[in-house]
Write an enzyme that holds these catalytic residues in place. Structure first.
Site, mmCIF file in Angstrom:
data_model
loop_
_atom_site.group_PDB
_atom_site.id
_atom_site.type_symbol
_atom_site.label_atom_id
_atom_site.label_comp_id
_atom_site.label_asym_id
_atom_site.label_seq_id
_atom_site.Cartn_x
_atom_site.Cartn_y
_atom_site.Cartn_z
ATOM 1 N N HIS A 64 0.802 -0.794 0.276
ATOM 2 C CA HIS A 64 0.170 -0.075 -0.071
ATOM 3 C C HIS A 64 0.967 1.362 0.104
ATOM 4 C CE1 HIS A 64 -3.736 -1.713 1.193
ATOM 5 N NE2 HIS A 64 -3.801 -2.113 -0.334
ATOM 6 N N ASP A 66 0.846 4.303 0.947
ATOM 7 C CA ASP A 66 1.448 5.160 2.323
ATOM 8 C C ASP A 66 2.398 4.753 2.899
ATOM 9 O OD1 ASP A 66 -0.740 3.247 3.330
ATOM 10 O OD2 ASP A 66 -1.150 3.939 4.860
ATOM 11 N N HIS A 67 2.639 3.314 2.612
ATOM 12 C CA HIS A 67 4.418 2.686 3.053
ATOM 13 C C HIS A 67 5.175 2.428 2.327
ATOM 14 C CE1 HIS A 67 1.664 0.810 6.654
ATOM 15 N NE2 HIS A 67 0.529 1.036 5.854
ATOM 16 N N HIS A 139 -4.265 -8.828 6.588
ATOM 17 C CA HIS A 139 -4.352 -7.007 5.895
ATOM 18 C C HIS A 139 -5.373 -7.442 4.600
ATOM 19 C CE1 HIS A 139 -4.723 -2.959 6.174
ATOM 20 N NE2 HIS A 139 -3.928 -2.935 4.711
ATOM 21 N N ASP A 210 0.516 -3.009 8.762
ATOM 22 C CA ASP A 210 -1.224 -3.055 8.713
ATOM 23 C C ASP A 210 -2.260 -4.747 9.122
ATOM 24 O OD1 ASP A 210 -0.679 -0.791 8.265
ATOM 25 O OD2 ASP A 210 -2.009 -0.754 6.634
ATOM 26 N N HIS A 269 0.223 5.123 13.472
ATOM 27 C CA HIS A 269 -0.224 4.611 12.330
ATOM 28 C C HIS A 269 -2.075 5.338 12.279
ATOM 29 C CE1 HIS A 269 -2.575 2.513 8.809
ATOM 30 N NE2 HIS A 269 -1.226 2.875 8.095
#
Length: 323
Positions: A64, A66-67, A139, A210, A269
């Protein structure tokens, strides 16, 4: 052992928080390891004393954005800054496919050795002063948690054993630390390895990606000094959002940390909906997250802020380092 948070927001950055990235550095030397690399991670690094040229491994939890959106820029800057030493990238295969697409379509050039290791549950590697292991999480996409354990612990002499064997303190003690074998006056030979013990237990931190099932980290958390885990929501908000995003609430993580006996819990997070300073009574506050976690966990509890550094002492205590 230092943990520096380069980003603590989920999904998108805010004025106070960048997206996910965490730098972990052993006590000695300048080498370090990065866990996740959200957008603008290299900008955050400019505000620290960490050198990208001393980065030894990047551990990506999942694909993802944002990572991992900051990954191409950081790798490209390492090239521009003259890096020649190898760098290891660990993560799901999808991360490597993403990076290869960026390299192809932007004519990105990386001339230093870049090694990709596809993460598995059997991962065992040593980089940047740490032994690294991994465990799969729950996730929407393939996601992993990592355990980083100190690889180089100083040794000391087991003086109690020496004295129990009738060998009193003397310059011979110093020789046992320097040499592989030492001969006593009477002819007896001591093997130094039999009298060397770690000066303190190896420190370890577990970093989860996550994940809506914190219990999946139970194995990695055994003997760890700290758990770093997402707390995207409070429980009430999680129930409204529903299970589809597959994130954890502060309460869920706190209860797991308590049951697992983890001495310190650092939450990160956070959803951008949680403001640092509430403008009106209806606003959600980051303090709501803190209160919920504290209700389920009595150990050392921290809510990470961007550019904060936490130290794990040789005694295993986690403390926020003064700016």
């Amino acid at each position: 052992m230092n943990l520096t948070f380069l980003g603590t927001s989920s999904g998108a950055p805010t004025r106070q928080r960048n997206v996910s990235a965490l730098a972990i550095q052993p006590e000695q030397g300048r080498d370090w390891v990065l866990v996740d690399c959200g957008e603008a991670t290299q900008h955050q690094l400019l505000r620290t004393g960490l050198s990208p040229l001393k980065l030894r491994a990047i551990l990506i939890t999942h694909v993802h954005g944002d990572h991992c959106y900051g990954l191409p820029g950081l790798l490209a800057s390492c090239q521009l800054n003259g890096r020649t030493e190898p760098l290891t990238l660990v993560g799901p295969q999808a991360v490597w496919a993403y990076l290869q697409a960026v390299i192809k379509h932007t004519e990105m050039r990386i001339e230093y050795p870049l090694e990709f290791v596809a993460v598995t549950a059997s991962l065992q590697m040593s980089r940047g002063g740490f032994h690294v292991r991994a465990a799969p999480l729950s996730h929407r996409v393939e996601c992993w948690g990592y355990r980083l354990e100190e690889a180089h612990v100083p040794v000391k002499l087991d003086t109690a054993r020496l004295q129990s064997e009738g060998i009193p303190p003397s310059p011979l003690y110093g020789e046992l630390l320097k040499k592989e074998q030492v001969q006593l006056a009477g002819g007896r030979v001591l093997n130094s390895r039999d009298y060397r013990v770690p000066a303190y237990p190896a420190r370890a931190v577990v970093v989860g990606g996550d994940n809506d099932r914190p219990e999946l980290l139970a194995g990695l958390c055994r003997g760890a000094n700290a758990l770093v885990h997402e707390a995207t929501y409070t429980e009430a908000v999680l129930q409204k959002v529903g299970p589809e995003p597959q994130h954890s609430s502060a309460l869920k993580v706190a209860e797991f940390a308590r049951e697992a006996g983890v001495p310190a819990l650092i939450l990160t997070h956070f959803s951008p909906r949680y403001r640092k300073a509430s403008r009106k009574p209806s606003d959600l506050s980051i303090e709501d997250v803190r209160r919920e976690a504290a209700a389920g966990y009595a150990g050392q509890l921290y809510l990470a802020e961007d550019l904060e550094t936490y130290t794990i002492s040789r005694e295993g205590r986690v403390d926020l380092r003064a700016p």
